[in-house]
Design an enzyme around this catalytic site. Structure first.
Site, PDB file in Angstrom:
ATOM      1  N   GLU A   1      23.302  46.384  44.925  1.00  0.00           N
ATOM      2  CA  GLU A   1      24.292  45.595  45.372  1.00  0.00           C
ATOM      3  C   GLU A   1      25.474  46.681  45.805  1.00  0.00           C
ATOM      4  OE1 GLU A   1      27.126  43.493  43.103  1.00  0.00           O
ATOM      5  OE2 GLU A   1      27.826  45.473  42.249  1.00  0.00           O
ATOM      6  N   ASN A   2      25.177  47.994  45.751  1.00  0.00           N
ATOM      7  CA  ASN A   2      26.311  48.890  46.229  1.00  0.00           C
ATOM      8  C   ASN A   2      25.693  49.798  47.356  1.00  0.00           C
ATOM      9  OD1 ASN A   2      27.455  49.089  42.861  1.00  0.00           O
ATOM     10  ND2 ASN A   2      28.565  48.265  44.476  1.00  0.00           N
TER      11      ASN A   2
ATOM     12  N   HIS B   1      28.723  41.875  43.992  1.00  0.00           N
ATOM     13  CA  HIS B   1      28.737  41.963  45.609  1.00  0.00           C
ATOM     14  C   HIS B   1      27.589  41.812  46.367  1.00  0.00           C
ATOM     15  CE1 HIS B   1      32.375  44.543  44.489  1.00  0.00           C
ATOM     16  NE2 HIS B   1      31.685  45.471  44.106  1.00  0.00           N
TER      17      HIS B   1
ATOM     18  N   HIS C   1      24.194  42.617  34.666  1.00  0.00           N
ATOM     19  CA  HIS C   1      24.887  43.168  35.455  1.00  0.00           C
ATOM     20  C   HIS C   1      26.298  42.864  34.807  1.00  0.00           C
ATOM     21  CE1 HIS C   1      26.043  45.513  39.225  1.00  0.00           C
ATOM     22  NE2 HIS C   1      26.860  44.652  39.578  1.00  0.00           N
TER      23      HIS C   1
ATOM     24  N   HIS D   1      26.047  48.198  36.603  1.00  0.00           N
ATOM     25  CA  HIS D   1      27.606  47.609  37.203  1.00  0.00           C
ATOM     26  C   HIS D   1      28.430  48.747  36.743  1.00  0.00           C
ATOM     27  CE1 HIS D   1      30.828  45.585  38.445  1.00  0.00           C
ATOM     28  NE2 HIS D   1      31.394  45.609  37.286  1.00  0.00           N
TER      29      HIS D   1
ATOM     30  N   HIS E   1      28.129  52.025  36.238  1.00  0.00           N
ATOM     31  CA  HIS E   1      27.790  53.359  37.028  1.00  0.00           C
ATOM     32  C   HIS E   1      27.917  54.796  36.179  1.00  0.00           C
ATOM     33  CE1 HIS E   1      28.887  51.942  41.448  1.00  0.00           C
ATOM     34  NE2 HIS E   1      28.425  50.874  40.499  1.00  0.00           N
TER      35      HIS E   1
END
Length: 282
Positions: free
Chosen positions: A41-42, A70, A155, A180, A182
């Protein structure tokens, strides 16, 4: 026969996808991974995913891409979410949201594996339904009875919510991994019910950063309260994830091990794929 499932954390921008491209094929060979799941998602400039980048991830050896808050940052992904069973968004979003929240895929050895994506509710900006009730419904009504091995990407922002989900699914999912935040946690383990679990696998991206973003930009925002673009950082790039060995006949985990592989630093974090998307403060 046991199968090996490799789950990778949030792939952040060009540095993240570069390290995955560099290191994943050798990891698959060396660790004999039968299935690779990654949170994407990133991947587009640090926020969102595009169809082109999804297909790049598939070409790198990733079997299923999971998402998060996201998911719809780049709206051109919507047709792909609808068409492909290899990309899933959080299952506890609105029933009207595009895409699917779970899928079943088959390894090269013929083992069918269920993959579920959930979104936490604590400290999250995107409204979502109850992830606990949602995953119960999926396991009871949707995942076919003959699918013994199941994996869940939780997440979420709060570690408490991710740990709670691990215990909620113990004995019902073979592997539960958090994404999520990180930052990798040092708690890869086998729970009493036989599930492999880790609170957060970290990210695939630049660790000389603030959660993947340039330190100077984030610090300017935090010390002045003035908006600044949170550009993706470029240094100390690593691939992080978890490798779980699962008994394919029972679905119980045999082992769980954190995976970390260093990549190459980049001179810049953006390329043509990122240029197609905005890079605003997030």
């Amino acid at each position: 026969m046991p199968i090996r499932i490799l789950a990778l954390g949030d792939i952040v921008g060009r540095p993240g996808r570069t390290v995955v491209h560099q290191r994943l094929p050798e990891l698959i060979r060396a660790r004999k991974a039968d299935l690779v799941i990654a949170n994407g998602e990133n991947i587009a400039g640090g926020s969102g995913i595009t169809p082109n980048l999804f297909h790049k991830l598939r070409s790198y050896g990733i079997d299923v891409v999971t998402l998060g808050d996201h998911t719809y940052k780049r709206m051109d992904i919507v047709p792909t979410l609808t068409a492909s069973e290899r990309i899933i968004r959080p299952a506890n979003l609105s029933p009207q949201a595009a895409g699917r929240g779970w899928t079943v895929v088959q390894t090269s050895g013929g083992v069918r594996v269920g993959v579920i994506n959930l979104l936490g509710r604590i400290f999250m900006n995107l409204p979502a339904g109850d992830p606990f009730e949602t995953v119960d419904r999926i396991l009871e009504r949707d995942i076919p009875d003959d699918v013994v091995v199941c994996v869940c990407d939780m997440h979420a922002e709060a570690t408490s919510e991710k740990v709670a989900m691990c215990h909620h699914l113990d004995g019902r999912c073979s592997l539960i991994f958090g994404t999520h935040t990180h930052v990798p946690t040092a708690d890869a383990r086998i729970l009493p019910g036989g599930s492999a679990a880790i609170t957060d696998v970290g990210m695939c991206g630049p660790y000389d950063s603030v959660l993947g973003r340039r330190k100077d930009r984030v610090l300017k925002y935090m010390t002045t309260n003035m908006p600044h673009p949170f550009d993706v950082a470029t240094s100390d790039v690593k691939l992080c994830g978890v490798l779980a060995e699962i008994d394919e006949t029972t679905g119980r985990a045999i082992s769980a091990e954190r995976i970390e592989a260093a990549g190459q630093n980049l001179d810049h974090a953006y390329d043509a794929d990122d240029a197609k998307s905005n890079n605003s403060t997030d």
